[in-house]
Enzyme design. Structure first.
Site, PDB file in Angstrom:
ATOM      1  N   ILE A 197      -4.255 -35.129 -36.832  1.00 18.66           N
ATOM      2  CA  ILE A 197      -3.716 -34.905 -35.487  1.00 18.66           C
ATOM      3  C   ILE A 197      -4.587 -33.957 -34.662  1.00 18.66           C
ATOM      4  O   ILE A 197      -4.183 -33.539 -33.577  1.00 18.66           O
ATOM      5  CB  ILE A 197      -2.278 -34.359 -35.546  1.00 18.66           C
ATOM      6  CG1 ILE A 197      -2.239 -33.011 -36.285  1.00 18.66           C
ATOM      7  CG2 ILE A 197      -1.347 -35.364 -36.192  1.00 18.66           C
ATOM      8  CD1 ILE A 197      -0.882 -32.318 -36.216  1.00 18.66           C
ATOM      9  N   LYS A 198      -5.785 -33.639 -35.145  1.00 19.21           N
ATOM     10  CA  LYS A 198      -6.615 -32.661 -34.463  1.00 19.21           C
ATOM     11  C   LYS A 198      -7.426 -33.287 -33.318  1.00 19.21           C
ATOM     12  O   LYS A 198      -7.496 -34.508 -33.175  1.00 19.21           O
ATOM     13  CB  LYS A 198      -7.545 -31.976 -35.466  1.00 19.21           C
ATOM     14  CG  LYS A 198      -6.807 -31.163 -36.523  1.00 19.21           C
ATOM     15  CD  LYS A 198      -5.909 -30.110 -35.905  1.00 19.21           C
ATOM     16  CE  LYS A 198      -5.369 -29.097 -36.909  1.00 19.21           C
ATOM     17  NZ  LYS A 198      -4.489 -29.668 -37.924  1.00 19.21           N
ATOM     18  N   ASN A 199      -8.046 -32.411 -32.505  1.00 19.25           N
ATOM     19  CA  ASN A 199      -8.808 -32.890 -31.338  1.00 19.25           C
ATOM     20  C   ASN A 199      -9.872 -33.906 -31.741  1.00 19.25           C
ATOM     21  O   ASN A 199     -10.119 -34.886 -31.033  1.00 19.25           O
ATOM     22  CB  ASN A 199      -9.478 -31.712 -30.636  1.00 19.25           C
ATOM     23  CG  ASN A 199      -8.484 -30.796 -29.952  1.00 19.25           C
ATOM     24  OD1 ASN A 199      -7.283 -31.068 -29.927  1.00 19.25           O
ATOM     25  ND2 ASN A 199      -8.976 -29.699 -29.399  1.00 19.25           N
TER      26      ASN A 199
END
Length: 361
Positions: free
Chosen positions: A163-165
């Site tokens: 779910i990270k950038n």
């Protein structure tokens, strides 16, 4: 991805090394060491900083528990500090007040993606031999001034979780401060083996020169990261656009305060508000109406595993009862954001009406 699979060695191979080179170019740094998670990067980073038994590591309680677990993995202890209610991040004054003779490192958590400027106490930290190990799990792509996070001279740790950038599916990276640290980090991430994969497959033996862990980033995960990095300009602008859309929609909403991310310099990881009402009731209402809200994070100094290091942290304890993470993902549209804020408005109204004593209904 196909290229990484064709090489045959799906663990660490040239695809991982290519990803490291591309990250280094993007961040404008000499070297990047790709690892299996941000937790692994933090563990290695603390070891590079010389942290071990007898040390304390200054860290905000307001962070994911992995930050604290990485400290404990070195044999050191956390020294929890409070945060700013408007940013959910630490500042120089809080760090300076927490320094003791046992302080081995500081972990500023770049909450939501916002960079943290510790330059006003950097000379004191250097004089005391206290390293800064940035937990930049939320902050890939963000800037401090005109430099990307990771290029400001500190040991910086990124997460490339799902779910990270920027995502590899799972993964992380460490930005070392010099070539010697890069070499040590590469040995530590692969069980203490100093030879590269290319060298090992051409010889009859290899050398294990130190303790180490199985922390390398696989070629399959690196291949995902390379595709993500190639399209990061679009990811960056989309995340900033969606955060600004939330800011507009929330501007006239009473009893809600949007966390300040310094959006001009930040690639936002999430959109967090403080609900100045019955947060739990608002949270429950939104969940029941199909809005995927969350709370990031319960304070670590109140967790059973970490209570022996409990200290009074009034701001952290207050904001922990207020914060709600609103749905935030590049696949969202501005229409989705309007809908979420409309449901939040309804939940706030329900919370107010439900708080009236029954005798007055």
């Amino acid at each position: 991805m196909a290229e990484a699979m064709r090489i045959g060695q799906w663990g660490h191979n040239t695809a991982t090394e290519a990803f490291e080179d591309e990250l280094a170019t993007f961040l404008d740094v000499p070297d990047v060491v790709a690892v299996s998670s941000c937790t692994a990067a933090l563990h290695i980073g603390l070891l590079l900083a010389g942290v071990g038994p007898g040390n304390e590591v200054i860290v905000p309680s307001q962070t994911f528990c992995a930050t604290v677990q990485a400290i404990l993995m070195t044999g050191a202890q956390p020294r929890f500090i409070d945060i700013n209610a408007n940013t959910l991040a630490v500042d120089s004054a809080a760090v300076q007040a927490a320094i003791t003779p046992n302080t081995g490192a500081v972990i500023p958590v770049l909450y939501g993606g916002r960079a943290i400027d510790l330059t006003e106490i950097k000379s004191e930290l250097d004089r005391r031999g206290i390293a800064v190990v940035e937990d930049a799990a939320h902050a890939f792509g963000s800037r401090l001034g005109d430099k990307r996070v990771g290029a400001t001279g500190m040991l910086t740790c990124f997460s490339f979780g799902p779910i990270k950038n920027l995502t590899c599916g799972e993964g992380g990276a460490l930005i070392p401060r010099n070539p010697a640290e890069a070499d040590t980090a590469r040995a530590l991430r692969l069980l203490g083996v100093t030879q590269s994969q290319a060298t090992r497959i051409r010889t009859t033996s290899y050398h294990v020169d130190s303790a180490g862990w199985r922390y390398h980033l696989s070629a399959v995960h690196a291949a995902i990261g390379r595709v993500q990095l190639a399209g990061f300009a679009s990811i960056e602008t989309t995340r900033q656009r969606l955060w600004r859309a939330y800011a507009r929609e929330l501007a006239d909403l009473e009893r809600v305060a949007l966390i300040d991310l310094d959006i001009e310099h930040t690639v936002p990881f999430n959109c967090v508000v403080r609900v100045l009402a019955d947060r739990d009731k608002v949270f429950e209402t939104l969940r029941n109406r199909g809005i995927g809200v969350g709370v990031h994070y319960p304070p670590n100094h109140t967790q059973p595993a970490f209570r022996q290091w409990h200290r009074p942290l009034p701001v952290t304890e207050t904001t922990a009862r207020q914060i709600v993470s609103l749905p935030f993902h590049p696949a969202m549209t501005e229409h989705d954001i309007t809908h979420v804020v409309s449901e939040l408005r309804t939940a706030l109204t329900d919370s107010r009406s439900n708080s009236i004593p029954s005798s007055r209904r």
